[in-house]
Design a protein around this motif. Structure first.
Motif, mmCIF file in Angstrom:
data_model
loop_
_atom_site.group_PDB
_atom_site.id
_atom_site.type_symbol
_atom_site.label_atom_id
_atom_site.label_comp_id
_atom_site.label_asym_id
_atom_site.label_seq_id
_atom_site.Cartn_x
_atom_site.Cartn_y
_atom_site.Cartn_z
ATOM 1 N N TYR A 126 0.830 -1.197 0.000
ATOM 2 C CA TYR A 126 0.000 0.000 0.000
ATOM 3 C C TYR A 126 0.873 1.258 0.000
ATOM 4 O O TYR A 126 1.856 1.343 0.735
ATOM 5 C CB TYR A 126 -0.921 0.002 1.218
ATOM 6 C CG TYR A 126 -1.867 1.175 1.231
ATOM 7 C CD1 TYR A 126 -2.917 1.238 0.317
ATOM 8 C CD2 TYR A 126 -1.702 2.232 2.120
ATOM 9 C CE1 TYR A 126 -3.781 2.323 0.306
ATOM 10 C CE2 TYR A 126 -2.564 3.316 2.118
ATOM 11 C CZ TYR A 126 -3.600 3.360 1.201
ATOM 12 O OH TYR A 126 -4.451 4.434 1.185
ATOM 13 N N ILE A 127 0.509 2.216 -0.843
ATOM 14 C CA ILE A 127 1.233 3.488 -0.912
ATOM 15 C C ILE A 127 0.342 4.584 -0.341
ATOM 16 O O ILE A 127 -0.801 4.735 -0.776
ATOM 17 C CB ILE A 127 1.568 3.860 -2.392
ATOM 18 C CG1 ILE A 127 2.211 2.689 -3.136
ATOM 19 C CG2 ILE A 127 2.412 5.126 -2.452
ATOM 20 C CD1 ILE A 127 3.613 2.382 -2.728
ATOM 21 N N LYS A 172 -7.219 -3.393 -3.922
ATOM 22 C CA LYS A 172 -6.556 -4.520 -4.587
ATOM 23 C C LYS A 172 -5.451 -4.057 -5.521
ATOM 24 O O LYS A 172 -4.486 -4.792 -5.767
ATOM 25 C CB LYS A 172 -7.590 -5.355 -5.365
ATOM 26 C CG LYS A 172 -8.485 -6.176 -4.441
ATOM 27 C CD LYS A 172 -9.425 -7.083 -5.219
ATOM 28 C CE LYS A 172 -10.231 -7.945 -4.238
ATOM 29 N NZ LYS A 172 -11.184 -8.811 -4.925
ATOM 30 N N SER A 173 -5.568 -2.837 -6.024
ATOM 31 C CA SER A 173 -4.586 -2.358 -7.003
ATOM 32 C C SER A 173 -3.194 -2.219 -6.395
ATOM 33 O O SER A 173 -2.204 -2.147 -7.118
ATOM 34 C CB SER A 173 -5.041 -1.018 -7.586
ATOM 35 O OG SER A 173 -4.902 0.011 -6.615
ATOM 36 N N PHE A 174 -3.100 -2.163 -5.068
ATOM 37 C CA PHE A 174 -1.788 -2.026 -4.418
ATOM 38 C C PHE A 174 -1.099 -3.369 -4.199
ATOM 39 O O PHE A 174 0.046 -3.419 -3.773
ATOM 40 C CB PHE A 174 -1.938 -1.327 -3.064
ATOM 41 C CG PHE A 174 -2.377 0.099 -3.176
ATOM 42 C CD1 PHE A 174 -1.467 1.091 -3.530
ATOM 43 C CD2 PHE A 174 -3.699 0.458 -2.938
ATOM 44 C CE1 PHE A 174 -1.861 2.420 -3.635
ATOM 45 C CE2 PHE A 174 -4.105 1.784 -3.044
ATOM 46 C CZ PHE A 174 -3.187 2.761 -3.396
ATOM 47 N N PHE A 175 -1.822 -4.436 -4.417
ATOM 48 C CA PHE A 175 -1.262 -5.748 -4.082
ATOM 49 C C PHE A 175 -1.253 -6.682 -5.291
ATOM 50 O O PHE A 175 -1.633 -7.844 -5.214
ATOM 51 C CB PHE A 175 -2.037 -6.359 -2.908
ATOM 52 C CG PHE A 175 -2.002 -5.488 -1.690
ATOM 53 C CD1 PHE A 175 -0.895 -5.507 -0.843
ATOM 54 C CD2 PHE A 175 -3.033 -4.602 -1.407
ATOM 55 C CE1 PHE A 175 -0.835 -4.680 0.270
ATOM 56 C CE2 PHE A 175 -2.984 -3.768 -0.297
ATOM 57 C CZ PHE A 175 -1.884 -3.801 0.541
ATOM 58 N N ASP A 215 -5.983 -13.076 -1.874
ATOM 59 C CA ASP A 215 -4.992 -12.278 -1.151
ATOM 60 C C ASP A 215 -5.670 -11.499 -0.015
ATOM 61 O O ASP A 215 -6.580 -10.705 -0.263
ATOM 62 C CB ASP A 215 -4.333 -11.307 -2.147
ATOM 63 C CG ASP A 215 -3.092 -10.630 -1.567
ATOM 64 O OD1 ASP A 215 -2.975 -10.535 -0.323
ATOM 65 O OD2 ASP A 215 -2.238 -10.193 -2.364
ATOM 66 N N PRO A 216 -5.251 -11.726 1.221
ATOM 67 C CA PRO A 216 -5.911 -11.042 2.341
ATOM 68 C C PRO A 216 -5.484 -9.579 2.511
ATOM 69 O O PRO A 216 -6.145 -8.814 3.210
ATOM 70 C CB PRO A 216 -5.447 -11.853 3.562
ATOM 71 C CG PRO A 216 -4.130 -12.435 3.151
ATOM 72 C CD PRO A 216 -4.226 -12.680 1.666
ATOM 73 N N ARG A 217 -4.389 -9.161 1.860
ATOM 74 C CA ARG A 217 -3.829 -7.845 2.183
ATOM 75 C C ARG A 217 -4.718 -6.653 1.833
ATOM 76 O O ARG A 217 -4.781 -5.703 2.623
ATOM 77 C CB ARG A 217 -2.440 -7.709 1.550
ATOM 78 C CG ARG A 217 -1.425 -8.663 2.167
ATOM 79 C CD ARG A 217 -0.129 -8.684 1.403
ATOM 80 N NE ARG A 217 -0.345 -9.137 0.023
ATOM 81 C CZ ARG A 217 0.580 -9.114 -0.915
ATOM 82 N NH1 ARG A 217 1.780 -8.647 -0.641
ATOM 83 N NH2 ARG A 217 0.303 -9.551 -2.129
ATOM 84 N N PRO A 218 -5.420 -6.665 0.680
ATOM 85 C CA PRO A 218 -6.308 -5.512 0.442
ATOM 86 C C PRO A 218 -7.348 -5.355 1.551
ATOM 87 O O PRO A 218 -7.659 -4.240 1.966
ATOM 88 C CB PRO A 218 -6.983 -5.866 -0.897
ATOM 89 C CG PRO A 218 -6.042 -6.816 -1.559
ATOM 90 C CD PRO A 218 -5.406 -7.598 -0.449
#
Lengths: 165, 551
Positions: free
Chosen positions: B2-3, B290-293, B141-144
């Motif tokens: 993430y940015i 989701k676009s960050f991961f 992916d759990p990160r978003p």
């Protein structure tokens, strides 16, 4: 010295409301008094015969108990027995968001200035500080700690993700 | 990863300014100790046994090389040149000066880092799976989702003064590496029959004094309702969780008192009001998160694994290759562990030089990112298999190549009585004594996969309840003793260990561990892991061996 603030941090010099103690036994409630919930529910017709306009809740009181009465109330107090007791934040949001209450919502008891921003976000609009830290204490910055908030809350129902640009 | 955009950065800078004011008020005597306490805790600052401790969040374990270099710089300038990776994917400084903490937070903000809600009675760092985005067993992916939850939880005005701390973990894989069953809320990503993603929601897990396994209160939560549902859980907890006794204040006590069914019903009633409200996630926000991961620019590698071809001492390399390298869903790539568990170093401790070395390795071999695990190791998640021999050599130089991942000496260990003011007993010297006793790698490999977790007190930061072998420091009339538990696990088969029997002196612990392992070796069949044998044979053979009266 207790000090009453509005939500911009200005001091309100003339407090219209007298907060009755929990064990108040002094007869009917008048139009300038905040009565503890239990007492208010028992004798909500005040001395004028009209519904008494002020009530206060402890943090473990259920705001559900006032359903049906919110439109006629002008001031609701929520007491913080200690500043670590965060239930009042939830109670305030329920009163504003679920029950649509529009009148004055006052935080009183043991609250600290660093909570003012969050209290204001949750719908409180007056704040009675029991003790103020210093003579020259300026509360205004505490209401303006953040210009960015992520969540949907009373002050800004749209979460940041619906506002990002 | 993430940015931060200008919103995130503005909030962070304003948080630093706020804490600077709070610290100045405190130092000027305008803010009482008990009032400063929650304010500093919610910025990660503890007052410890010897000095303050500052806990810095590593959201769901992701770190960039720039962040690692900044951490190295901070440990050098403001601390004693080292830091400690914790059991919740955070990093701690042990020797900061209170007066300098606002400056440390300002430096951290330059690289989008902070200590917001890393402590205190609020929603803590969101933790997840170190193999997120790369695991072959991943459902999604759990990160978003972690990032969406992180933003919602950050400075949530309603939930800053909860009855007690609140921990959320998210797993997106079939194999649970995030210990979601022992969190206040555990979220498991899954797909329904229609192939749509959703969350299974568990509540009421946790370790500490009253360890409990979480219970499912919702089988399938559509993802757009994630935040409204979490808000409903938190509101029910905030209103009804106990506040009269801090040891009974976690959500697990409320869930237990009400039963999971009643708790679920209460949440459902609350959620009914919030559902479809403004906090409902938009498709646009989910796409943004989701676009960050997305996957890094992997090379298209068609040939097979060439990483075994090396001229290096074959045994040492192949041991490392076997234990410290894990599979990756992309052909030609793998995930490599940097072990932070060499003998003689407190588990999870790293020096400033090592932090910089990790940053260099990340830049050279893994797209400039690393993940921190709750087992207190570091993972380079996207390493080309053909780079492994070179990576191994460099890792070895910096002390990261101990080939012990998943073995007995890859212990989880809290800072214990050497640092922590809550501890009843030391834990780091116990870890070291065990590592010294079991320094024969052949023996360790023969024992195989096993988890040994050490906590210096019942607050259980070392997750001793869910270690296959758990060691708990206890205080008896001012003396340090160690209770041993067997049978715990934190994965899909999560279970709490049972107490073996009366506790031991520190000096006895390594020998007792050896006896426990001997019982396992004597009883194991067909390649059983320790936990399988222990579950099959129960506690009795271990008790007999260890507490049998001398003939």
């Amino acid at each position: 010295m207790p000090r009453l603030l509005d939500k911009t941090g200005n001091t309100i010099e003339h407090d219209l409301w007298q907060i009755l103690p929990e064990d108040y036994a002094g007869g009917l409630i008048n139009a300038n008094q905040l009565a503890p919930l239990e007492l208010w529910l028992k004798q909500r017709s005040g001395e004028s015969g009209q519904q008494a306009p002020g009530v206060w809740l402890n943090s473990d009181d259920e705001p559900e108990a006032l359903v049906g009465h919110y439109p006629e109330l002008s001031c609701i107090g929520i007491r913080f027995a200690t500043f670590m007791d965060g239930r009042g934040f939830s109670v305030a949001r329920l009163i504003r968001e679920r029950y649509g209450y529009q009148g004055e919502l006052r935080a009183f008891g043991y609250i600290i200035p660093d909570q003012l921003f969050f209290l204001a976000r949750c719908g409180f609009d007056t704040f009675l500080l029991d003790t103020t830290p210093a003579q020259d204490f300026n509360p205004q910055p505490y209401f303006n700690d953040f210009t960015v908030t992520y969540q949907s809350c009373v002050d800004q129902p749209q979460p940041l993700f619906r506002r990002r640009s | 990863m993430y940015i931060y955009d200008h919103y995130d950065q503005t909030l962070l800078l304003q948080r630093v300014a706020q804490f600077r004011r709070q610290t100045e008020s405190y130092l000027a005597g305008e803010l009482a100790d008990e009032e400063f306490l929650p304010l500093r805790l919610q910025n990660g600052l503890y007052i410890q046994r010897l000095a303050p401790m500052l806990r810095i969040n590593i959201p769901y374990g992701m770190l960039s090389s720039a962040q690692l270099r900044k951490l190295a710089h901070i440990t050098r300038v403001y601390d004693k040149g080292y830091a400690h990776f914790t059991t919740r994917q955070n990093i701690q400084l042990n020797w900061p000066q209170l007066e300098e903490v606002p400056d440390i937070l300002a430096e951290l903000a330059e690289v989008d880092m902070h200590g917001i809600q890393s402590s205190g009675n609020c929603i803590r760092n969101i933790t997840s799976d170190e193999f997120a985005g790369i695991g072959k067993d991943e459902i999604e992916d759990p990160r978003p989702w972690c990032e969406i939850i992180r933003q919602w939880a950050t400075l949530h005005p309603e939930f800053a003064f909860l009855p007690r701390k609140f921990k959320i973990a998210v797993s997106g894989a079939q194999s649970d590496r995030a210990a979601i069953q022992v969190h206040d809320i555990g979220l498991q990503l899954l797909k329904n029959k229609a192939g749509e993603t959703g969350f299974q929601v568990l509540v009421g897990g946790g370790l500490g004094r009253t360890p409990m396994i979480g219970e499912t209160i919702k089988q399938f939560l559509p993802p757009e309702h994630l935040l409204t549902y979490l808000e409903a859980i938190l509101r029910v907890y905030n209103r009804y969780g106990r506040r009269d006794n801090k040891y009974k204040a976690r959500i697990k006590i409320l869930v237990k008192a009400w039963t999971a069914e009643v708790f679920a019903r209460k949440v459902e009633e609350e959620w009914h009001h919030l559902k479809d409200g403004p906090a409902t996630l938009t498709g646009q926000e989910i796409v943004r998160a989701k676009s960050f991961f997305t996957a890094p620019p992997y090379e298209n590698i068609v040939c097979g694994d060439s990483s075994h071809a090396t001229t290096e001492p074959v045994l040492a390399y192949s041991r490392w290759r076997e234990r410290n390298v894990k599979t990756h869903k992309t052909p030609g790539y793998c995930a490599a562990f940097l072990s932070l568990k060499p003998t003689g170093v407190a588990p999870g401790d790293v020096t400033d030089r090592q932090l910089e070395a990790i940053a260099d390795l990340a830049d050279r071999y893994s797209f400039g990112e690393v993940r921190v695990t709750h087992q207190q190791n570091v993972v380079l998640a996207d390493v080309k298999q053909s780079d492994l021999p070179e990576l191994w050599l460099k890792a070895k130089e910096m002390g990261f190549a101990t080939p012990n991942i998943g073995t007995l000496t890859d212990m989880i260990c809290c800072p214990g009585g050497d640092f922590c003011s809550l501890a009843n007993a030391k834990s780091i010297p116990i870890a070291e004594a065990i590592q010294r006793r079991f320094d024969d790698m052949d023996y360790l490999y023969d024992i195989g996969d096993i988890s040994l977790n050490i906590s210096g007190c019942m607050n259980a930061c070392g997750h001793h309840h869910v270690g296959n072998i758990g060691i708990l420091g206890v205080d008896k009339k001012g003396l340090e003793f160690y209770q041993i538990q067997l049978g715990g696990s934190s994965g899909n088969d999560a279970a709490l260990g049972g107490v073996l029997g009366p506790s031991f002196f520190a000096t006895e612990v390594p020998e007792i561990i050896e006896k426990i392992l001997q019982v396992y070796v004597d009883h194991r069949v067909d390649g059983e892991q320790f936990i399988d044998t222990q579950r099959r044979i129960g506690m009795a053979p271990f008790k007999e061996c260890i507490y049998a009266k001398a003939a």
